[in-house]
Write a protein that holds these residues in place. Sequence first.
Motif, PDB file in Angstrom:
ATOM      1  N   ALA A  19       0.839  -1.189   0.000  1.00 18.21           N
ATOM      2  CA  ALA A  19       0.000   0.000   0.000  1.00 18.21           C
ATOM      3  C   ALA A  19       0.877   1.243   0.000  1.00 18.21           C
ATOM      4  O   ALA A  19       2.017   1.216   0.472  1.00 18.21           O
ATOM      5  N   ALA A  20       0.331   2.325  -0.522  1.00 18.47           N
ATOM      6  CA  ALA A  20       1.015   3.617  -0.517  1.00 18.47           C
ATOM      7  C   ALA A  20       0.442   4.475   0.602  1.00 18.47           C
ATOM      8  O   ALA A  20      -0.758   4.411   0.886  1.00 18.47           O
ATOM      9  N   ILE A  21       1.297   5.251   1.238  1.00 19.93           N
ATOM     10  CA  ILE A  21       0.836   6.191   2.256  1.00 19.93           C
ATOM     11  C   ILE A  21       0.346   7.430   1.537  1.00 19.93           C
ATOM     12  O   ILE A  21       1.115   8.102   0.846  1.00 19.93           O
ATOM     13  N   MET A  22      -0.936   7.728   1.683  1.00 24.89           N
ATOM     14  CA  MET A  22      -1.541   8.866   1.001  1.00 24.89           C
ATOM     15  C   MET A  22      -1.443  10.153   1.817  1.00 24.89           C
ATOM     16  O   MET A  22      -1.509  11.236   1.272  1.00 24.89           O
ATOM     17  N   GLY A  23      -1.322  10.011   3.142  1.00 27.57           N
ATOM     18  CA  GLY A  23      -1.214  11.191   3.985  1.00 27.57           C
ATOM     19  C   GLY A  23      -1.570  10.883   5.423  1.00 27.57           C
ATOM     20  O   GLY A  23      -1.995   9.776   5.757  1.00 27.57           O
ATOM     21  N   ALA A  24      -1.384  11.883   6.274  1.00 28.14           N
ATOM     22  CA  ALA A  24      -1.689  11.742   7.691  1.00 28.14           C
ATOM     23  C   ALA A  24      -3.158  12.071   7.944  1.00 28.14           C
ATOM     24  O   ALA A  24      -3.755  12.874   7.237  1.00 28.14           O
ATOM     25  N   GLU A  25      -3.707  11.408   8.951  1.00 37.03           N
ATOM     26  CA  GLU A  25      -5.063  11.680   9.417  1.00 37.03           C
ATOM     27  C   GLU A  25      -4.955  11.982  10.903  1.00 37.03           C
ATOM     28  O   GLU A  25      -4.782  11.069  11.713  1.00 37.03           O
ATOM     29  N   GLY A  26      -5.013  13.241  11.256  1.00 32.95           N
ATOM     30  CA  GLY A  26      -4.840  13.622  12.653  1.00 32.95           C
ATOM     31  C   GLY A  26      -3.414  13.375  13.102  1.00 32.95           C
ATOM     32  O   GLY A  26      -2.487  13.371  12.297  1.00 32.95           O
ATOM     33  N   ASP A  28      -2.453  10.536  14.856  1.00 31.76           N
ATOM     34  CA  ASP A  28      -2.119   9.128  15.035  1.00 31.76           C
ATOM     35  C   ASP A  28      -2.621   8.224  13.908  1.00 31.76           C
ATOM     36  O   ASP A  28      -2.624   7.015  14.030  1.00 31.76           O
ATOM     37  N   GLY A  29      -3.031   8.815  12.782  1.00 33.03           N
ATOM     38  CA  GLY A  29      -3.560   7.998  11.703  1.00 33.03           C
ATOM     39  C   GLY A  29      -2.857   8.208  10.380  1.00 33.03           C
ATOM     40  O   GLY A  29      -2.286   9.265  10.117  1.00 33.03           O
ATOM     41  N   VAL A  78      -7.918   3.145   3.196  1.00 31.94           N
ATOM     42  CA  VAL A  78      -8.275   2.874   4.582  1.00 31.94           C
ATOM     43  C   VAL A  78      -7.462   3.803   5.480  1.00 31.94           C
ATOM     44  O   VAL A  78      -6.349   4.189   5.134  1.00 31.94           O
ATOM     45  N   VAL A  79      -8.034   4.167   6.614  1.00 30.20           N
ATOM     46  CA  VAL A  79      -7.309   4.957   7.605  1.00 30.20           C
ATOM     47  C   VAL A  79      -6.966   4.027   8.764  1.00 30.20           C
ATOM     48  O   VAL A  79      -7.852   3.429   9.377  1.00 30.20           O
ATOM     49  N   MET A  80      -5.667   3.898   9.008  1.00 30.42           N
ATOM     50  CA  MET A  80      -5.189   3.071  10.114  1.00 30.42           C
ATOM     51  C   MET A  80      -4.741   3.990  11.242  1.00 30.42           C
ATOM     52  O   MET A  80      -3.923   4.883  11.028  1.00 30.42           O
ATOM     53  N   THR A  81      -5.293   3.771  12.444  1.00 30.56           N
ATOM     54  CA  THR A  81      -4.988   4.602  13.603  1.00 30.56           C
ATOM     55  C   THR A  81      -4.123   3.818  14.577  1.00 30.56           C
ATOM     56  O   THR A  81      -4.497   2.710  14.991  1.00 30.56           O
ATOM     57  N   THR A  82      -2.985   4.376  14.942  1.00 28.76           N
ATOM     58  CA  THR A  82      -2.091   3.735  15.899  1.00 28.76           C
ATOM     59  C   THR A  82      -2.584   4.035  17.301  1.00 28.76           C
ATOM     60  O   THR A  82      -2.735   5.194  17.685  1.00 28.76           O
ATOM     61  N   THR A  83      -2.845   2.960  18.074  1.00 31.94           N
ATOM     62  CA  THR A  83      -3.356   3.130  19.437  1.00 31.94           C
ATOM     63  C   THR A  83      -2.308   2.833  20.497  1.00 31.94           C
ATOM     64  O   THR A  83      -2.500   3.164  21.656  1.00 31.94           O
ATOM     65  N   TYR A  84      -1.200   2.201  20.095  1.00 32.45           N
ATOM     66  CA  TYR A  84      -0.076   1.974  21.011  1.00 32.45           C
ATOM     67  C   TYR A  84       1.188   1.844  20.181  1.00 32.45           C
ATOM     68  O   TYR A  84       1.189   1.219  19.126  1.00 32.45           O
ATOM     69  N   LEU A  85       2.272   2.433  20.703  1.00 28.87           N
ATOM     70  CA  LEU A  85       3.541   2.380  19.975  1.00 28.87           C
ATOM     71  C   LEU A  85       4.698   2.490  20.955  1.00 28.87           C
ATOM     72  O   LEU A  85       4.699   3.350  21.832  1.00 28.87           O
ATOM     73  N   ASP A  86       5.666   1.571  20.826  1.00 31.34           N
ATOM     74  CA  ASP A  86       6.927   1.712  21.537  1.00 31.34           C
ATOM     75  C   ASP A  86       8.039   1.188  20.632  1.00 31.34           C
ATOM     76  O   ASP A  86       7.800   0.955  19.450  1.00 31.34           O
ATOM     77  N   GLU A  87       9.244   0.990  21.164  1.00 32.30           N
ATOM     78  CA  GLU A  87      10.380   0.598  20.336  1.00 32.30           C
ATOM     79  C   GLU A  87      10.214  -0.763  19.675  1.00 32.30           C
ATOM     80  O   GLU A  87      10.833  -1.056  18.668  1.00 32.30           O
ATOM     81  N   VAL A  91       0.433  -1.202  17.787  1.00 28.94           N
ATOM     82  CA  VAL A  91      -0.939  -1.686  17.708  1.00 28.94           C
ATOM     83  C   VAL A  91      -1.734  -0.666  16.901  1.00 28.94           C
ATOM     84  O   VAL A  91      -1.731   0.523  17.217  1.00 28.94           O
ATOM     85  N   THR A  92      -2.379  -1.134  15.847  1.00 25.89           N
ATOM     86  CA  THR A  92      -3.098  -0.261  14.925  1.00 25.89           C
ATOM     87  C   THR A  92      -4.503  -0.797  14.704  1.00 25.89           C
ATOM     88  O   THR A  92      -4.724  -2.005  14.705  1.00 25.89           O
ATOM     89  N   ARG A  93      -5.448   0.114  14.493  1.00 21.92           N
ATOM     90  CA  ARG A  93      -6.833  -0.261  14.223  1.00 21.92           C
ATOM     91  C   ARG A  93      -7.307   0.425  12.943  1.00 21.92           C
ATOM     92  O   ARG A  93      -6.867   1.512  12.618  1.00 21.92           O
ATOM     93  N   ASN A  94      -8.229  -0.239  12.271  1.00 18.03           N
ATOM     94  CA  ASN A  94      -8.866   0.326  11.090  1.00 18.03           C
ATOM     95  C   ASN A  94      -9.917   1.318  11.576  1.00 18.03           C
ATOM     96  O   ASN A  94     -10.894   0.928  12.201  1.00 18.03           O
ATOM     97  N   LYS A  95      -9.719   2.591  11.282  1.00 23.87           N
ATOM     98  CA  LYS A  95     -10.597   3.645  11.788  1.00 23.87           C
ATOM     99  C   LYS A  95     -12.042   3.476  11.317  1.00 23.87           C
ATOM    100  O   LYS A  95     -12.980   3.822  12.026  1.00 23.87           O
TER     101      LYS A  95
END
Length: 119
Positions: A19-26, A28-29, A78-87, A91-95
């Motif tokens: 998939a290509a990244i089309m842009g940021a959504e807020g 965390d997305g 699709v917009v994927m929202t990151t709900t948790y992130l560390d090194e 964890v990502t969810r489909n918005k």
Amino acid sequence: RVKVATLGGMATSIMTTRAAIMGAEGVDGLRLKVESTKPEESTILKKLGPLGELINSNSQPFPGGEALERAAPGSSEVVMTTTYLDEGLRVTRNKDRSDDDVFVWVRVGEFGGGNTASL
């Protein structure tokens, strides 16, 4: 990457969708657009030896994004929202879908190596 099996599990392959990244959504997305899907690591092709390697390296990916757009305009994004992130974990969810669609990526190897495994 998703492992699929047929013939009672005798034949497997890893289906990789790009998939290509089309842009940021807020803050965390990310808006993603499906481009293609291709089978990789096919057990059937591996059994063919060098011929299987030749077929695998020369086969074109399926234009999944184009097919989705023909079936339903806008369905390849699709917009994927990151709900948790560390090194080591993301964890990502489909918005656009329920909270039951959870995707987990675990870093494999050293930080910055770029290798991940999805669960």
